[in-house]
Design an enzyme around this catalytic site. Structure first.
Site, PDB file in Angstrom:
ATOM      1  CB  ILE A 172     -18.638 -13.814 -37.207  1.00 41.88           C
ATOM      2  CG1 ILE A 172     -19.273 -14.347 -38.491  1.00 41.88           C
ATOM      3  CG2 ILE A 172     -18.667 -12.295 -37.188  1.00 41.88           C
ATOM      4  CD1 ILE A 172     -18.558 -13.935 -39.757  1.00 41.88           C
ATOM      5  CG  ASN A 178     -10.805 -16.934 -35.043  1.00 39.77           C
ATOM      6  OD1 ASN A 178      -9.788 -16.479 -35.554  1.00 39.77           O
ATOM      7  ND2 ASN A 178     -10.822 -18.073 -34.388  1.00 39.77           N
ATOM      8  CB  VAL A 179      -8.718 -11.549 -37.065  1.00 38.40           C
ATOM      9  CG1 VAL A 179      -7.933 -10.989 -38.237  1.00 38.40           C
ATOM     10  CG2 VAL A 179      -9.537 -10.441 -36.400  1.00 38.40           C
ATOM     11  CB  ALA A 180      -6.446 -16.360 -37.454  1.00 41.21           C
ATOM     12  CG  HIS A 219     -18.833 -23.866 -36.657  1.00 44.36           C
ATOM     13  ND1 HIS A 219     -19.126 -22.539 -36.543  1.00 44.36           N
ATOM     14  CD2 HIS A 219     -17.545 -24.002 -36.263  1.00 44.36           C
ATOM     15  CE1 HIS A 219     -18.065 -21.872 -36.104  1.00 44.36           C
ATOM     16  NE2 HIS A 219     -17.093 -22.746 -35.914  1.00 44.36           N
ATOM     17  NE  ARG A 220     -16.006 -24.966 -31.368  1.00 44.27           N
ATOM     18  CZ  ARG A 220     -14.860 -25.107 -30.693  1.00 44.27           C
ATOM     19  NH1 ARG A 220     -14.039 -24.083 -30.567  1.00 44.27           N
ATOM     20  NH2 ARG A 220     -14.523 -26.265 -30.158  1.00 44.27           N
ATOM     21  CD  GLU A 260     -18.022 -19.564 -27.110  1.00 41.92           C
ATOM     22  OE1 GLU A 260     -17.071 -19.926 -27.826  1.00 41.92           O
ATOM     23  OE2 GLU A 260     -19.217 -19.696 -27.463  1.00 41.92           O
ATOM     24  NE  ARG A 307     -16.973 -16.131 -30.769  1.00 41.13           N
ATOM     25  CZ  ARG A 307     -16.215 -16.878 -31.553  1.00 41.13           C
ATOM     26  NH1 ARG A 307     -15.940 -18.125 -31.196  1.00 41.13           N
ATOM     27  NH2 ARG A 307     -15.720 -16.398 -32.673  1.00 41.13           N
ATOM     28  CG  HIS A 328     -12.760 -17.762 -26.981  1.00 40.80           C
ATOM     29  ND1 HIS A 328     -12.480 -18.692 -27.950  1.00 40.80           N
ATOM     30  CD2 HIS A 328     -14.106 -17.798 -26.806  1.00 40.80           C
ATOM     31  CE1 HIS A 328     -13.609 -19.266 -28.350  1.00 40.80           C
ATOM     32  NE2 HIS A 328     -14.599 -18.741 -27.674  1.00 40.80           N
ATOM     33  CG  ASN A 363      -9.613 -23.282 -39.305  1.00 34.69           C
ATOM     34  OD1 ASN A 363     -10.170 -22.419 -39.968  1.00 34.69           O
ATOM     35  ND2 ASN A 363     -10.154 -24.473 -39.108  1.00 34.69           N
ATOM     36  CB  CYS A 399      -7.085 -22.926 -29.315  1.00 34.07           C
ATOM     37  SG  CYS A 399      -7.581 -21.194 -29.321  1.00 34.07           S
TER      38      CYS A 399
END
Length: 447
Positions: free
Chosen positions: A23, A25-27, A137-138, A174, A214, A250, A364, A370
């Site tokens: 959530i 992260n548009v892509a 998940h991270r 992060e 974050r 980020h 993704n 990244c």
């Protein structure tokens, strides 16, 4: 003594998939549930690593995590054999299964924050894995990340490893995606720029309204303390809440730096001018600090997010010139490609643009920056690194053969429930730890 900056890129894992888990992260959200190609993604990443190696950069490889994470599923109450655990999770909690299959560790900019020996009080390179608490998940990554980093940078004479910060949103960390080091030369003491999204203990301060911030100021301050950094060589800057709400999850989606260059968007920061003045003062007069501001009239925030203009790498080549490593999406945008072409003609160190296809990662939600973790080091420190993780012609060939042997060409959401995928992943990772000489860094190897 020779000093340089090495890049350690994340290998894409065998379960690379588009689950739309992030959530903000548009892509990531826009490609949710599309089929992915783990094999193509891994090869795109390897090609980028080899290209930087061929440009004369020191390039390394960081291993992926074990996925699906059946150990977390067991902690959540799913029982039976591994196959039964996956089957039950698929039926009872498909969203949880998608999360524990995430291959997001490929984005190693989030793996850790690293301070080079030139900046630290004990003269060692310091590593703190990011806790990534904002996304379930991270948040599964930091323990294994720490083990992998220790297996790569294992010499205690040169490297210091810290446990990740407490697993709580107040210390949301992060990693290097919100950290930039600026310096006149890699071997000289620099200024470490920590960027945060919110104040954990002061709700009266600015904060985004739509998407989460974050990373907290308190996490930045804790990492600076752990690494033994001097206050006179640290700057804390807050992200603009408005751009977080537009999808800048980020700082490396809106700003990137290298040596004496900070390349950033006009709307990137809160209290921009005062903080940039502080940065200039602490940077000193060893060399000119180039603050390259991209105006909204030149490239909008939306276009920067779409193309990942700032999620590019800025690297220093052997001849002293700087180059931008950009995704082909930047090349395909008229506004961004024309801006970058004009940038190389300006009075800045950036003189070259290199475009690479990393579409599997871009779709993704992660661009070239990244995929990499930066480690400034000396030649002596480089020799203390596990040499098996450093890119070479032979390692490039070996890893491509390894991908061809173990990775699926296509993975859909339904494939994540296939217990065979876990066996394929473990077989691949067991072989990878031997190729990279990592030892038993995965839990399945220790059972």
């Amino acid at each position: 003594m020779k000093f340089f900056e090495a890049n350690f890129d994340g290998l894409v894992g065998p379960t690379h998939n588009y689950a739309g888990l992030s959530i903000g992260n548009v892509a990531s959200l826009s490609n949710a549930k599309n089929s992915s190609s783990p094999r193509q993604a891994a090869k795109q990443g390897l090609s980028k690593m080899k290209a930087l190696h061929d440009l004369g950069m020191v390039q390394g490889v960081l291993a992926p995590q074990e996925r699906p994470d059946v150990y977390t599923l067991r902690r959540l109450g799913f029982t039976g054999s591994d196959a039964q655990v996956i089957e039950k999770a698929a039926k009872q909690a498909p969203a949880v299964l998608r999360a524990v299959c995430s291959a997001s560790s490929m984005w190693t900019a989030n793996a850790a924050t690293i301070s080079p020996s030139a900046d630290t009080i004990d003269g060692k390179v310091h590593f703190t894995p990011a806790n990534l608490t904002n996304k379930f998940h991270r948040s599964l990554e930091p323990v294994t990340t720490g083990k992998i980093l220790q297996a790569m940078f294992r010499n205690p004479e040169h490297f210091a490893h810290h446990t990740h910060l407490p697993d709580n949103d107040h210390f949301g960390d992060e990693g290097a995606a919100n950290h930039t080091r600026l310096c006149s030369a890699y071997g000289k003491r620099g200024v470490e720029l920590f960027v945060f999204g919110r104040y954990a203990f002061d709700s009266s301060k600015p904060a985004p309204k739509r998407f989460p911030a974050r990373h907290t100021l308190e996490a930045c301050e804790a990492v600076a303390r752990l690494h033994g950094l001097s206050d006179e060589h640290v700057v804390y800057m807050q992200q603009n809440p408005d751009v977080i709400d537009q999808g800048v999850f980020h700082n490396d989606v809106i700003a990137v730096g290298n040596q004496n260059v900070l390349f950033y968007h006009q709307q990137a920061f809160v209290d921009s001018q005062a903080k940039l003045n502080e940065l200039q003062r602490k940077f000193g007069n060893d060399s000119e600090l180039h603050l390259i501001e991209v105006l909204n009239s030149e490239v909008s925030v939306a276009e920067a997010i779409k193309t990942y203009l700032f999620n590019t790498q800025v690297i220093t080549l052997a001849n002293g010139e700087m180059a931008i490593i950009a995704p082909t999406e930047c090349q395909d945008s008229a506004a961004v490609s024309s801006y970058l072409a004009a940038l190389t003609e300006r009075n800045t160190p950036i003189k070259q643009i290199h475009y690479y296809d990393v579409k599997q990662s871009m779709q993704n939600g992660g661009g070239p920056a990244c995929l990499r973790l930066r480690v400034a080091m000396s030649e002596q420190e480089k020799q203390a690194v596990n040499q098996n993780v450093l890119m070479s012609d032979m390692l490039f060939t070996t890893l491509n053969q390894w991908v061809d042997k173990h990775y699926r060409d296509q993975v859909s959401e339904a494939d994540l429930a296939d217990p065979q995928l876990l066996l394929e992943s473990r077989t691949a990772l067991d072989e990878l730890t031997q190729i990279l000489d990592l030892g038993s860094v995965y839990q399945f190897q220790q059972v």
